[in-house]
Design a protein around this motif. Sequence first.
Motif, PDB file in Angstrom:
ATOM      1  N   VAL A 488      32.090 -15.469 -67.313  1.00 48.65           N
ATOM      2  CA  VAL A 488      32.054 -13.919 -66.658  1.00 48.65           C
ATOM      3  C   VAL A 488      33.444 -13.409 -66.063  1.00 48.65           C
ATOM      4  O   VAL A 488      34.102 -12.719 -66.418  1.00 48.65           O
ATOM      5  N   ASP A 489      34.161 -14.581 -65.488  1.00 48.58           N
ATOM      6  CA  ASP A 489      35.410 -14.488 -64.905  1.00 48.58           C
ATOM      7  C   ASP A 489      36.314 -14.118 -66.129  1.00 48.58           C
ATOM      8  O   ASP A 489      37.528 -13.420 -66.122  1.00 48.58           O
ATOM      9  N   ARG A 490      36.405 -14.840 -67.488  1.00 46.74           N
ATOM     10  CA  ARG A 490      37.183 -14.601 -68.326  1.00 46.74           C
ATOM     11  C   ARG A 490      36.701 -13.386 -69.343  1.00 46.74           C
ATOM     12  O   ARG A 490      37.283 -13.195 -70.485  1.00 46.74           O
ATOM     13  N   GLY A 491      35.729 -12.450 -68.694  1.00 47.72           N
ATOM     14  CA  GLY A 491      35.440 -11.020 -69.451  1.00 47.72           C
ATOM     15  C   GLY A 491      34.416 -11.450 -70.350  1.00 47.72           C
ATOM     16  O   GLY A 491      33.888 -10.454 -71.203  1.00 47.72           O
ATOM     17  N   VAL A 492      33.442 -12.532 -70.258  1.00 45.79           N
ATOM     18  CA  VAL A 492      32.487 -12.378 -71.127  1.00 45.79           C
ATOM     19  C   VAL A 492      31.282 -11.544 -70.758  1.00 45.79           C
ATOM     20  O   VAL A 492      31.029 -11.790 -69.542  1.00 45.79           O
ATOM     21  N   ASP A 493      30.455 -11.024 -71.765  1.00 46.92           N
ATOM     22  CA  ASP A 493      29.450 -10.081 -70.960  1.00 46.92           C
ATOM     23  C   ASP A 493      28.173 -11.007 -70.493  1.00 46.92           C
ATOM     24  O   ASP A 493      27.890 -12.023 -70.896  1.00 46.92           O
ATOM     25  N   PRO A 494      28.156 -10.784 -69.172  1.00 45.76           N
ATOM     26  CA  PRO A 494      27.298 -11.444 -68.491  1.00 45.76           C
ATOM     27  C   PRO A 494      25.807 -11.753 -68.908  1.00 45.76           C
ATOM     28  O   PRO A 494      25.292 -12.832 -68.981  1.00 45.76           O
ATOM     29  N   THR A 495      25.214 -10.902 -69.520  1.00 48.90           N
ATOM     30  CA  THR A 495      23.867 -11.020 -70.033  1.00 48.90           C
ATOM     31  C   THR A 495      24.128 -11.934 -71.192  1.00 48.90           C
ATOM     32  O   THR A 495      23.080 -12.725 -71.420  1.00 48.90           O
ATOM     33  N   PHE A 496      24.961 -11.767 -71.839  1.00 52.07           N
ATOM     34  CA  PHE A 496      25.103 -12.577 -73.331  1.00 52.07           C
ATOM     35  C   PHE A 496      25.431 -13.950 -72.813  1.00 52.07           C
ATOM     36  O   PHE A 496      24.769 -15.081 -73.279  1.00 52.07           O
ATOM     37  N   ALA A 497      26.115 -14.044 -71.815  1.00 55.28           N
ATOM     38  CA  ALA A 497      26.822 -15.553 -71.100  1.00 55.28           C
ATOM     39  C   ALA A 497      25.469 -16.246 -70.693  1.00 55.28           C
ATOM     40  O   ALA A 497      24.921 -17.440 -70.895  1.00 55.28           O
ATOM     41  N   ALA A 498      24.675 -15.407 -70.150  1.00 57.28           N
ATOM     42  CA  ALA A 498      23.340 -16.102 -69.110  1.00 57.28           C
ATOM     43  C   ALA A 498      22.374 -16.319 -70.269  1.00 57.28           C
ATOM     44  O   ALA A 498      21.769 -17.527 -70.200  1.00 57.28           O
ATOM     45  N   SER A 499      22.208 -15.462 -71.036  1.00 59.88           N
ATOM     46  CA  SER A 499      21.053 -15.828 -72.179  1.00 59.88           C
ATOM     47  C   SER A 499      21.287 -16.826 -72.969  1.00 59.88           C
ATOM     48  O   SER A 499      20.582 -17.754 -73.526  1.00 59.88           O
ATOM     49  N   THR A 500      22.644 -16.991 -73.382  1.00 61.92           N
ATOM     50  CA  THR A 500      23.168 -18.247 -74.144  1.00 61.92           C
ATOM     51  C   THR A 500      23.077 -19.432 -73.627  1.00 61.92           C
ATOM     52  O   THR A 500      22.662 -20.599 -73.997  1.00 61.92           O
ATOM     53  N   LEU A 501      23.621 -19.400 -72.209  1.00 63.58           N
ATOM     54  CA  LEU A 501      23.428 -20.894 -71.555  1.00 63.58           C
ATOM     55  C   LEU A 501      22.111 -21.324 -71.238  1.00 63.58           C
ATOM     56  O   LEU A 501      21.829 -22.622 -70.884  1.00 63.58           O
ATOM     57  N   GLU A 502      21.119 -20.299 -70.991  1.00 67.96           N
ATOM     58  CA  GLU A 502      19.851 -20.815 -70.567  1.00 67.96           C
ATOM     59  C   GLU A 502      18.755 -20.457 -71.791  1.00 67.96           C
ATOM     60  O   GLU A 502      17.940 -21.539 -72.190  1.00 67.96           O
ATOM     61  N   SER A 503      18.502 -19.214 -72.362  1.00 68.64           N
ATOM     62  CA  SER A 503      17.692 -19.284 -73.174  1.00 68.64           C
ATOM     63  C   SER A 503      17.628 -19.671 -74.720  1.00 68.64           C
ATOM     64  O   SER A 503      16.879 -20.510 -75.157  1.00 68.64           O
ATOM     65  N   THR A 504      19.193 -19.633 -75.223  1.00 65.22           N
ATOM     66  CA  THR A 504      19.460 -20.030 -76.352  1.00 65.22           C
ATOM     67  C   THR A 504      19.311 -21.555 -76.476  1.00 65.22           C
ATOM     68  O   THR A 504      18.770 -22.180 -77.338  1.00 65.22           O
ATOM     69  N   THR A 505      19.968 -22.287 -75.064  1.00 69.69           N
ATOM     70  CA  THR A 505      19.799 -23.663 -75.384  1.00 69.69           C
ATOM     71  C   THR A 505      18.421 -24.217 -75.302  1.00 69.69           C
ATOM     72  O   THR A 505      18.201 -25.198 -75.742  1.00 69.69           O
ATOM     73  N   THR A 506      17.595 -23.430 -74.487  1.00 68.94           N
ATOM     74  CA  THR A 506      16.221 -23.931 -74.457  1.00 68.94           C
ATOM     75  C   THR A 506      15.487 -23.966 -75.676  1.00 68.94           C
ATOM     76  O   THR A 506      14.772 -24.824 -75.997  1.00 68.94           O
ATOM     77  N   GLU A 507      15.763 -22.842 -76.290  1.00 70.16           N
ATOM     78  CA  GLU A 507      15.184 -22.641 -77.787  1.00 70.16           C
ATOM     79  C   GLU A 507      15.724 -23.725 -78.736  1.00 70.16           C
ATOM     80  O   GLU A 507      14.738 -24.249 -79.446  1.00 70.16           O
TER      81      GLU A 507
END
Length: 627
Positions: A488-507
Amino acid sequence: MSTDATPEYDYEELGLVAGLEIHQQLDTETKLFCDSPTVERDPEESDRSITRRLHPTKSELGELDDAAMEESRVDREFTYLAYDTTCLVEEDDEPPRRVDDEALSVALQIADLLDISVVDQAHVMRKLVIDGSNTSGFQRSILLGQEGEIETSEGAVSIVDLMLEEESAKRVEETEEGVVYSLDRLGVPLVEIGTGPDIRSPEGAREAAARIGMLLRSTGAVKRGLGTIRQDVNVSIADGARVEVKGVQDLQGIEDIVRGEVGRQAELLAIRDELRERDARVGEVTDVTDTFADTESGVIRGALDSGGKVTAVPLFGFDGLVGREIQPDRRLGTELSDHAKRHGAGGIFHTDELPAYGVTEEEVSALRDAVGAGEGDAVAIVAADPETADLAIEAAAERAETAIEGVPEETRGANDDGTTRYLRPLPGAARMYPETDVPPVEPDPSDVERPELLDEKAERYADEFGLDAGLAEQVAFGQRFPLFETAVDRGVDPTFAASTLESTTTEIRREGAAVENLTDEHFLDLFDLVEDGDLAKEGVPEVLTTLAESPELSAAEAVEEAGLSGVSEEEVREAVVEVVERNADQIEAEGMGAFSGLMGEAMGALRGKADGEVVSDVLREEIGKRS
């Protein structure tokens, strides 16, 4: 063990008192007393091994610890697997170095979160351990602070002490000669947190452990995964005894263990009362080999044919009680058997379960006659080589003696089903003595900042970044929250970063991807590719799966490997036009109502190479031309 199978008790009436010892590995770069990395290795990667036998030593006061003495009676050889990532300190061939600064800093953060009073000067101590889990025969341990406290719904739970220790070696396998250990884990920094005996219910024990676990994870500097955190539970009831249950792996296990141990102690006290009413006593050990000279019992026959013998002990007044259940599928006889096994025997037979196992009724009668046991008595036997048979039956007899006294103080191991098994006596103060190879340290709590608690972090993520409450909690309590904040500090969209790190990895984990292979660099480079338009968000799961399978690749190389290099808008339009032309009849009939179904088909045709918004815009335009 299901809690449904455990009787409910009035814990206040029984006088339940419980406490916890939480052991948590720290996620530091190097080990506590050397520069070896704290990485886990596969035993097959070992490039050398060493072999040791360990013996107990006296404390500085000339005393020997009971637990260490019992361990020493088990004749075993210990083999240690070493790697190119371990050093001579782990092999006990080089003195330890100074206490690792990073480990000390994390431990001080934990002290702050537990409201611990930190000592002015911390000394390294040696804790005698001769079960083979330390090559030196002792574990190095540092008392960092005392007198802390946490709050639970059932009231405050005191924190008695906070220790910074070196982790033990990892047990790999047992062999005929002894035990094989791996040195990759030995020396990893570990904190041990001991609570006071303030817990009064199984649910309270679980809640206290959960609270401490949350505080530990709030540092962002503790290891995650199976075996990185272990909980020991101390349990006693009125008229019972303090029993330490080691190796509880999860929160539900804590609750089950407390329930099960309360039940075990209650049953042992009931057995004690019955034994005292019967004036029970334990008789003399007797050699009864001749009684089984012609036996067809496989176990006994095998021992005798190998030059062994059969030893027995009469248990006067014990009839029917040796076979009494004290935990699901565990009986007083199981307790006797556990003690016999500690000395190398396969177990015991006892008359509450005989005739069985090939032992005939006639042999049982002859056995009773041989040891002078009557109708109200029981007999326990061991068949093994002569030395083992003698040691094992003596151990079983000693445990039978304590049954008359009540509940013995001891250390027990947690079983997967929520029951416990005997390990060794409780350790005493005689196993601690100063470490003279490492100078003391003077910890300064002002050197560290108090970490933000995970529940506070989840609230902040929702407020500051607009994440929905569920996703905010997922990422805050997840292992990768420091990576989320970096992204997020590097400018990545927070929702995209969070869902990738948690939801996508879980899938992708559910689909079999080894997500533990994914590094912070993989994710950050992947986010850059998406932000730069070189990868559509829809392609992220496939790229992560490719990186999990081939972690040596960069994110850009994984995009190429997956065939997901970005496509131009012209190529998107060509793919969309093909989909529209194939479904011309549907569009003519439904107009824009056909959009939803065709969108999925268009995205499938592009295989995640294009951003969904771009595909959506082009598809709406093409449908509009034909409707």
